[in-house]
Design an enzyme around this catalytic site. Structure first.
Site, short mmCIF file in Angstrom:
data_model
loop_
_atom_site.label_atom_id
_atom_site.label_comp_id
_atom_site.label_asym_id
_atom_site.label_seq_id
_atom_site.Cartn_x
_atom_site.Cartn_y
_atom_site.Cartn_z
N PHE A 137 0.90 -1.23 0.02
CA PHE A 137 -0.11 0.08 -0.02
C PHE A 137 0.67 1.33 0.02
O PHE A 137 2.01 1.13 0.39
CB PHE A 137 -0.81 0.07 1.33
CG PHE A 137 -0.27 0.00 2.77
CD1 PHE A 137 -0.09 1.55 2.84
CD2 PHE A 137 0.37 -0.68 3.24
CE1 PHE A 137 0.52 1.34 4.46
CE2 PHE A 137 1.08 -0.68 4.41
CZ PHE A 137 0.88 0.36 5.00
N CYS A 138 0.44 2.21 -0.36
CA CYS A 138 1.13 3.70 -0.45
C CYS A 138 -0.28 4.55 -0.20
O CYS A 138 -1.18 4.29 0.16
CB CYS A 138 1.80 3.88 -1.70
SG CYS A 138 0.82 3.77 -3.17
N THR A 139 0.15 5.91 -0.47
CA THR A 139 -0.62 7.06 -0.15
C THR A 139 -2.00 7.06 -1.18
O THR A 139 -2.86 7.18 -0.59
CB THR A 139 0.06 8.35 -0.41
OG1 THR A 139 1.15 8.51 0.45
CG2 THR A 139 -0.92 9.30 -0.01
N ILE A 167 -4.25 4.83 0.89
CA ILE A 167 -4.67 5.45 2.21
C ILE A 167 -5.92 6.28 2.17
O ILE A 167 -6.77 5.98 2.79
CB ILE A 167 -3.64 5.68 2.91
CG1 ILE A 167 -2.34 4.68 3.20
CG2 ILE A 167 -4.04 6.09 4.47
CD1 ILE A 167 -0.93 5.32 3.44
#
Length: 231
Positions: A137-139, A167
């Site tokens: 996952f990332c932003t 996110i």
């Protein structure tokens, strides 16, 4: 790839305008947080042609069509609740982002720029079975696409998944579910802490539409880092 701030009332107008441009008609808007008009997220308009959406330091392009399963926030939430023992959840962001908040099940890569991710991944996953579940996952969802494409192409992993919309999307999901069940977002969420954002403003906590959270921007301008400012 772009970030844009506009008056909330004009969002339908933006959608219509994008729909009239053939190259942008299928663009998906990954909506962030709504803030008071006086708290301008961006102080200037920057349009820049770049050879890559996200600078990765790799010698050849990755196949973004082979980047694992894109999990909507609801599916991500459910799978994190029942991870098998050999699963790995990787936070693909930089160390200063992970330090402010992350998923309870995740381990950070701890890099200072995205292009340093590959050596870290080689070391961390060297002895991991190639069919082990790898969640990333990332932003906003761009970095984990590249990471999963690299893991499949370069290291031979065959069971990768990534958080679709990043996110930002997960926070929207949890806040909607909390409103639905009349409870606190934090009580439902696997997320802990604040989400670092690449615009003028403080990191965002769950349920925090315009409030300031602890922490702040790293030294220097985020866009100059070339590793996540475009998410």
């Amino acid at each position: 790839n772009a970030q844009l701030a506009l008056p909330a009332a004009r969002l339908p107008e933006l959608r219509l305008a994008l729909g009239r441009i053939p190259e942008l008609a299928q663009v998906q808007l990954n909506l962030g947080v709504q803030v008071p008009a006086q708290n301008r997220p961006y102080h200037r308009l920057v349009v820049r042609q770049k050879p890559q959406v996200l600078t990765d330091g790799l010698p050849a392009p990755l196949d973004w069509n082979k980047a694992g399963r894109p999990l909507p926030a609801a599916a991500w939430h459910a799978e994190l609740a029942s991870l098998p023992a050999h699963a790995v959840v990787l936070d693909c962001r930089n160390g200063y982002e992970s330090a402010l908040g992350s998923f309870a099940q995740a381990e950070p890569l701890g890099t200072d720029i995205f292009s340093k991710s590959w050596d870290t991944l080689r070391t961390r996953l060297a002895s991991t079975p190639r069919d082990a579940p790898i969640y990333t996952f990332c932003t906003g969802g761009i970095r984990c696409v590249k990471v999963n494409a690299w893991l499949e192409a370069e290291m031979g992993f065959s069971n990768t998944a990534r958080l679709h919309d990043g996110i930002h999307g997960y926070m929207r999901f949890v806040e909607a579910e909390a409103a639905r069940y009349a409870c606190s977002p934090a009580d439902l969420s696997h997320w802990r802490g604040a989400n670092f954002v690449f615009y003028q403003g403080s990191p965002r906590m769950l349920g925090d539409d315009a409030e300031e959270a602890a922490g702040g921007q790293p030294p220097g301008e985020a866009e100059a880092r070339g590793d996540g400012a475009g998410e």
